[in-house]
Write an enzyme that holds these catalytic residues in place. Structure first.
Site, PDB file in Angstrom:
ATOM      1  CG  MET A 106      10.947  24.456   0.344  1.00 21.00           C
ATOM      2  SD  MET A 106       9.942  25.645  -0.555  1.00 21.00           S
ATOM      3  CE  MET A 106       9.027  26.406   0.767  1.00 21.00           C
TER       4      MET A 106
ATOM      5  CE  LYS B  48      -0.312  -0.213   5.055  1.00 27.57           C
ATOM      6  NZ  LYS B  48      -1.125  -0.778   6.163  1.00 27.57           N
TER       7      LYS B  48
ATOM      8  NE  ARG C 278      -7.141   1.455  11.290  1.00 28.12           N
ATOM      9  CZ  ARG C 278      -5.908   1.299  10.846  1.00 28.12           C
ATOM     10  NH1 ARG C 278      -4.990   2.179  11.167  1.00 28.12           N
ATOM     11  NH2 ARG C 278      -5.564   0.280  10.095  1.00 28.12           N
TER      12      ARG C 278
ATOM     13  CE1 TYR D  56      15.556  32.149   4.823  1.00 26.40           C
ATOM     14  CE2 TYR D  56      15.444  29.758   4.594  1.00 26.40           C
ATOM     15  CZ  TYR D  56      15.306  31.030   4.048  1.00 26.40           C
ATOM     16  OH  TYR D  56      14.932  31.166   2.748  1.00 26.40           O
TER      17      TYR D  56
END
Ligand SMILES: *Cc1c(COP(=O)(O)O)cnc(C)c1O
Length: 381
Positions: free
Chosen positions: A315, A38, A136, A267
């Site tokens: 990023m 999956k 579930r 940063y």
């Protein structure tokens, strides 16, 4: 790597997948192995992983939804495929036509599958997913008699073929947890109840990776390992079970530069060079699946050496401190974020308070996936 290689990639070792399947087969004893692929094979690539697992002796394949199952069929995989989580408007007709086994969690879902079978003129193969305490997915105990009654009728009309009963364990990674035996008892009751309706499953299955590795008595006819097949231990504090991680997450150094003592890096200047030093820039950041929360906490391997990540992970990039760079790290060198040796996905999981499953599912976006391993396992991936 050549200059045409991607900047950031995951390398999936299909020999490791095959090795892990062989280990799981040993634990499974006489039970068959269903390879759980999956979520695009836990982000390793569902089709190549399924092929490698089947070549190594897995008998069946398990996925979440019908789209995932159809992708495997379209790739030429002929082994049984079970899909166990689908919404009411899923394409059951396509699943039935492609001989995808459908996991049933409610009477309404079974009626939808019935309509698809009648409309297409194909017999639908169904497997009952019973809720034994995960609370579930799966047929709830209150609805179970209604489902069995309907299934009995559909089987007698040959609209559906009844293949199996299965359930999923909530706490198998905590050996000795009382819910494990409770779920086993409820599972056995569910099988017995089906027999009251003259519904005899061809097979029953319960065990995920941790149960496969720790509870041979729960193997039944088949085990359904996922994470262990990818080489990650579901109980890392207990053992690695001889498993070999299949995924390596790596990037190429884009720049090496000297910086002076007292200069801040990245940063927020959260790291200030304590001495004159050399840093290397790695083109992988949180957009690629390196969590920013790992800022200042991870190490990166280049060749034989391990270097600390310094400064804020951004990023697109992170920075490592090479010190005097005695090993001579250069632009273009391969930097391993995690892989088969340290650093490992499990270490990121520990730092983040999560599980390795989530870590290997993280690489994304620009990350290019590549396969290594025996050509017979790689097939026509
Ligand atoms: C994901 C899943 C598995 C595999 O679980 P692992 O912990 O990765 O071994 C097995 N069965 C079902 C129903 C699942 O959803």
């Amino acid at each position: 790597m050549s200059s045409a290689d991607p900047q950031v990639e995951t390398v999936v070792d299909l020999n490791a997948i095959a090795h892990n399947v062989r280990i799981l087969r040993e634990y499974a004893g006489d039970a068959a192995v269903m390879a759980v692929v999956k979520a695009d094979g836990y982000n390793h690539g569902a089709v190549p992983v399924a092929r490698a697992a089947l070549a190594a002796g897995a008998a069946e394949v398990g996925v979440t939804n019908i789209e995932e199952a159809l992708e495997l069929r379209a790739a030429g995989i002929t082994a049984p495929i079970l899909s166990w989580l689908n919404t009411g408007d899923a394409d059951y007709a396509a699943a039935v036509a492609a001989d995808i086994e459908i996991g049933i969690s409610s009477a309404a879902q079974l009626r939808t599958v019935e309509r698809a079978a009648r409309a297409t003129g194909h017999t639908a193969t169904v497997t009952l997913k019973v809720d034994t305490g995960m609370n579930r997915n799966g047929v709830s105990p209150t609805e179970y008699p209604e489902v069995l009654e309907l299934l009995q009728r559909l089987v007698s009309e040959q609209v559906v073929r009844f293949r199996a009963i299965f359930s999923h364990l909530a706490c198998a990674d905590e050996p000795g947890h009382p819910s494990i035996d409770m779920q086993r008892d409820r599972f056995l009751e569910a099988i017995a109840a089906a027999k009251q309706y003259h519904l005899q499953p061809e097979l029953v299955h319960l065990a995920n990776s941790p149960a496969t590795l720790t509870r041979p008595d729960l193997a039944f006819d088949m085990v359904r390992p996922g994470i262990a097949m990818y080489g990650l231990s579901p109980m890392p504090r207990v053992s690695d079970y001889g498993l070999r991680p299949a995924m390596t997450f790596r990037a190429r150094v884009v720049l090496v530069k000297n910086i002076a003592a007292g200069e801040g890096v990245s940063y927020g200047h959260r790291w200030i060079a304590p001495r004159d030093t050399t840093v290397a820039l790695i083109p992988a950041g949180y957009a690629d699946g390196v969590p920013r929360a790992l800022t200042g906490r991870i190490e990166v391997r280049v060749g034989e050496h391990i270097y600390p990540s310094v400064g804020t992970i951004s990023m697109d990039q992170l920075v490592i401190d090479l010190g005097d760079n005695p090993a001579g790290v250069r632009q273009g060198d391969t930097a391993v974020l995690f892989g088969q040796d340290d650093p490992r996905a499990q270490q990121w999981a520990d730092l983040l308070g999560t599980i390795s499953y989530e870590i290997v599912c993280s690489p994304r976006g620009r990350v290019v996936r590549r396969y290594v391993g025996d050509p017979v396992l790689r097939g026509s991936e």
